[in-house]
Motif scaffolding. Structure first.
Motif, short mmCIF file in Angstrom:
data_model
loop_
_atom_site.label_atom_id
_atom_site.label_comp_id
_atom_site.label_asym_id
_atom_site.label_seq_id
_atom_site.Cartn_x
_atom_site.Cartn_y
_atom_site.Cartn_z
N VAL A 56 -26.60 -22.15 -2.36
CA VAL A 56 -26.22 -23.05 -1.28
C VAL A 56 -26.25 -24.48 -1.83
N ALA A 57 -25.13 -25.20 -1.66
CA ALA A 57 -25.04 -26.57 -2.16
C ALA A 57 -24.50 -27.48 -1.07
N ASP A 58 -25.14 -28.62 -0.88
CA ASP A 58 -24.64 -29.65 0.03
C ASP A 58 -23.65 -30.51 -0.75
N LEU A 59 -22.43 -30.62 -0.25
CA LEU A 59 -21.40 -31.44 -0.87
C LEU A 59 -20.86 -32.42 0.16
N PRO A 60 -21.59 -33.49 0.43
CA PRO A 60 -21.16 -34.43 1.46
C PRO A 60 -19.86 -35.13 1.09
N GLY A 61 -18.97 -35.24 2.06
CA GLY A 61 -17.71 -35.96 1.88
C GLY A 61 -16.66 -35.22 1.06
N VAL A 62 -16.86 -33.93 0.82
CA VAL A 62 -15.93 -33.16 0.00
C VAL A 62 -15.00 -32.34 0.90
N GLU A 63 -13.75 -32.23 0.50
CA GLU A 63 -12.79 -31.38 1.19
C GLU A 63 -12.77 -30.01 0.52
N LYS A 64 -12.60 -28.97 1.31
CA LYS A 64 -12.59 -27.59 0.80
C LYS A 64 -11.59 -27.41 -0.34
#
Length: 127
Positions: A56-64
């Motif tokens: 599980v990784a938090d990727l703030p501000g990233v688009e799929k």
């Protein structure tokens, strides 16, 4: 009670802390720091759940659409681009996985990747 004035390593630790603060400040927004990899705002966790491994990784501000995942069975490489930075991380997995069993989802800035864990290597008896 300890007297910090007599600590012979105090200056060294203060210098290390100052240098770490400078590096953290650079990763957070100074020019050229966008390719530094996952920063303080990103959290990556790996969970072993029986025969399944989940990352599980938090990727703030990233688009799929900007997420690229690669796995060789031992290491998962996560690359993603956000509006203000780029994330590149190689995560060494705690067990070997079947990379062809991977499934991934991305929802509200959280990436979740699951794999089937492989059996450990077999011991070979020498006769």
């Amino acid at each position: 009670m300890r007297d910090d004035r007599d600590d012979p390593f105090g200056d060294i630790f203060d210098e290390i802390e100052r240098m770490m603060s400078e590096m953290t400040g650079a990763a957070a927004g100074e020019a050229g720091a966008g390719d530094a990899g996952f920063g303080d705002e990103t959290h990556v966790a790996v969970y072993e759940e029986g025969e399944t491994l989940r990352l599980v990784a938090d990727l703030p501000g990233v688009e799929k659409e900007s997420i690229d995942l690669q796995c060789d069975g031992r290491t998962l490489t996560v690359s993603a681009a956000g509006a203000s930075r780029r994330f590149d991380e190689r995560v060494r997995l705690p067990v070997r996985v079947d990379e062809h069993s991977a499934s991934a989802s991305f929802n509200n800035g959280v990436l979740e990747v699951t794999f089937d864990a492989l059996e450990p290597s077999a011991d070979i008896d020498v006769e």
